[in-house]
Write a protein that holds these residues in place. Structure first.
Motif, PDB file in Angstrom:
ATOM      1  N   PRO A 188       0.806  -1.228   0.000  1.00 34.56           N
ATOM      2  CA  PRO A 188       0.000   0.000   0.000  1.00 34.56           C
ATOM      3  C   PRO A 188       0.839   1.278   0.000  1.00 34.56           C
ATOM      4  O   PRO A 188       0.336   2.345  -0.331  1.00 34.56           O
ATOM      5  CB  PRO A 188      -0.841  -0.114   1.279  1.00 34.56           C
ATOM      6  N   ASP A 189       2.142   1.162   0.331  1.00 38.92           N
ATOM      7  CA  ASP A 189       3.002   2.357   0.279  1.00 38.92           C
ATOM      8  C   ASP A 189       3.179   2.840  -1.160  1.00 38.92           C
ATOM      9  O   ASP A 189       3.597   3.974  -1.401  1.00 38.92           O
ATOM     10  CB  ASP A 189       4.375   2.063   0.891  1.00 38.92           C
ATOM     11  N   GLN A 190       2.878   1.953  -2.123  1.00 43.83           N
ATOM     12  CA  GLN A 190       2.980   2.372  -3.529  1.00 43.83           C
ATOM     13  C   GLN A 190       1.771   3.193  -3.972  1.00 43.83           C
ATOM     14  O   GLN A 190       1.735   3.725  -5.084  1.00 43.83           O
ATOM     15  CB  GLN A 190       3.160   1.147  -4.428  1.00 43.83           C
ATOM     16  N   THR A 191       0.761   3.273  -3.104  1.00 40.12           N
ATOM     17  CA  THR A 191      -0.396   4.137  -3.382  1.00 40.12           C
ATOM     18  C   THR A 191      -0.571   5.076  -2.173  1.00 40.12           C
ATOM     19  O   THR A 191      -1.554   4.975  -1.422  1.00 40.12           O
ATOM     20  CB  THR A 191      -1.673   3.293  -3.621  1.00 40.12           C
ATOM     21  N   PRO A 192       0.408   5.995  -1.997  1.00 39.45           N
ATOM     22  CA  PRO A 192       0.438   6.792  -0.759  1.00 39.45           C
ATOM     23  C   PRO A 192      -0.760   7.723  -0.564  1.00 39.45           C
ATOM     24  O   PRO A 192      -1.222   7.886   0.579  1.00 39.45           O
ATOM     25  CB  PRO A 192       1.743   7.603  -0.872  1.00 39.45           C
ATOM     26  N   ASN A 193      -1.285   8.307  -1.647  1.00 40.11           N
ATOM     27  CA  ASN A 193      -2.463   9.188  -1.462  1.00 40.11           C
ATOM     28  C   ASN A 193      -3.659   8.364  -0.986  1.00 40.11           C
ATOM     29  O   ASN A 193      -4.411   8.790  -0.102  1.00 40.11           O
ATOM     30  CB  ASN A 193      -2.848   9.886  -2.780  1.00 40.11           C
ATOM     31  N   ALA A 194      -3.816   7.195  -1.591  1.00 37.96           N
ATOM     32  CA  ALA A 194      -4.944   6.337  -1.214  1.00 37.96           C
ATOM     33  C   ALA A 194      -4.823   5.933   0.257  1.00 37.96           C
ATOM     34  O   ALA A 194      -5.803   5.967   1.015  1.00 37.96           O
ATOM     35  CB  ALA A 194      -4.983   5.105  -2.106  1.00 37.96           C
ATOM     36  N   LEU A 195      -3.598   5.605   0.664  1.00 37.36           N
ATOM     37  CA  LEU A 195      -3.370   5.193   2.058  1.00 37.36           C
ATOM     38  C   LEU A 195      -3.676   6.350   3.004  1.00 37.36           C
ATOM     39  O   LEU A 195      -4.357   6.175   4.029  1.00 37.36           O
ATOM     40  CB  LEU A 195      -1.898   4.755   2.201  1.00 37.36           C
TER      41      LEU A 195
END
Ligand code: T4K
Length: 371
Positions: free
Chosen positions: A331-338
């Motif tokens: 999930p760190d590869q989708t930081p805005n989503a996280l």
């Protein structure tokens, strides 16, 4: 559920008499499912209301999406976002495809189109963007990328029923758009869903797959499922569709009240209607920045809960953190989503929510502001 609790939403329903009148002929005909008169009537009504080229009805939004992907005979990787309901990712995985998670933009929470191209590989076959909360994705840019790399575009339009972009029905974009008509949605058929699409040949495959792939009495040419909308659900849709514009207008008033009562607070990002979009006011998400607001999303959520206000954390957790994927995605590869998923809270919104209740909900939120 306690009787006085305010839930995140409440199903819109017609008067009971109207529904009873609509289903009366089912008792006479004994025809309850398998594309009967109500199914066909709702299909026609939706074709007109959604201004679509073709509409196919389904038993729910998930099967609409899952069978749409199957109909396109996709291979390899599919670019999508993790800031969504389980259904989007599951539909991809259940088709034996690999989801490749793209981040979202922090303004309207749709796919960040500036990050799609770097995820395209020679194994990519499609993009599944989500019109999340009814916020419309950057359609032009998605189309440009899809054309450049020869990718299919299947919109998860579960939240976007009846919306228009630049005056055109939202179901007319991409190769297909999949809607949910679940009881919790702006327009419901109790359970149900639909796919809008342009290509007639694709439609023939899709409609076969919702009925076991049966082509004729003695011919089966697809490994399909059973995903037909039954007559009682279609009848509910026929009734609800008669009242839909009024229901959306009432939702708009409630959203206006929320904006009026919360708009002056710092550290709370409110949902805004996008430019060129005729919205359906599907959800009212707010994003709480603890530092500026003075208390966290979880604290606001708990305080509302103590007063019987059952807001929800749609969409937390991200689908790329689900236990069923055993740590396969980062999930760190989708930081805005996280970031957004840890701060978002979806406030109660339904057509008959009294404005006094909105005042009470906002009062609780305001009481926690920098307390
Ligand atoms: N793609 C996206 C982006 C989606 O959000 C969804 C579904 C899908 C695809 C798949 O579409 P479907 O296959 O579901 O048609 C709900 C819904 O079940 C689901 O449809 C929806 N998204 C998701 C965001 O929310 P839950 O588990 O949060 O629902 P539940 O049962 O907690 O209900 C929420 C509130 O709604 C209740 O507190 C009260 C009210 N409610 C609920 C039901 C079941 C009613 O007023 N009447 C009812 O009959 O998932």
């Amino acid at each position: 559920m306690k009787p006085n609790n305010i839930m995140v939403t409440r199903s819109s329903m017609p008067d009971m008499e109207e529904y009873v009148e609509e289903i009366r002929e089912l008792w006479e005909s004994h025809w309850l499912t398998n594309m009967g008169v109500k199914h066909r009537k709702l299909q026609e009504m939706l074709l007109e209301y959604l201004e679509a080229d073709h509409v196919e009805l389904f038993t729910n939004g998930h099967m609409a999406l899952e069978l749409t992907l199957q109909s396109m005979n996709l291979q390899g990787e599919v670019i999508t976002t993790p800031f969504t309901f389980a259904s989007t990712t599951h539909a991809i995985v259940r088709n034996g495809l690999e989801p490749v998670f793209c981040d979202i933009n922090p303004v309207d929470f749709t796919i960040d189109v500036s990050k799609i191209e770097e995820l395209v590989t020679d194994r990519t076959s499609a993009i599944v963007p989500v019109h999340i909360y009814g916020n419309i994705c950057n359609i032009e840019e998605i189309e440009r990328i899809a054309d450049k790399y020869g990718l299919k575009v299947i919109y998860d339009a579960a939240h976007a029923f009846g919306e228009k972009y630049k005056g055109k029905g939202i179901g007319t974009f991409g190769d297909a758009s999949c809607f949910s008509f679940h009881a919790t949605k702006v327009f419901n058929t109790i359970e149900g869903g639909a796919v809008c699409f342009r290509d007639k040949d694709f439609g023939r495959i899709l409609s076969g797959l919702k009925n076991f792939g049966i082509k004729g009495p003695e011919e089966v040419d697809g490994v399909g499922a059973n995903a037909k909308m039954n007559e009682f659900c279609a009848a509910m849709g026929i009734c609800n569709l008669r009242h839909i514009d009024g229901e959306i207008a009432k939702r708009g008033e409630i959203v206006g009240k929320y904006q009026e009562l919360l708009g002056d607070l710092e550290g709370i990002q409110l949902s805004m209607v996008q430019k060129d979009v005729q919205t359906n006011y599907s959800y009212f998400p707010v994003v709480i920045d603890e530092k500026l607001f003075g208390c966290s999303r979880n604290e606001v959520f708990a305080e509302l809960g103590k007063s019987g206000i059952m807001a929800r954390k749609y969409f937390y957790p991200l689908t790329n953190t689900f236990g069923c994927f055993h740590g396969k995605y980062n999930p760190d590869q989708t930081p805005n989503a996280l970031h957004i998923s840890k701060r978002v809270i979806t406030l109660p919104l339904y057509a008959d929510l009294p404005l006094e209740d909105v005042e009470r909900i906002c009062g609780i939120i305001r009481k926690n502001y920098r307390k």
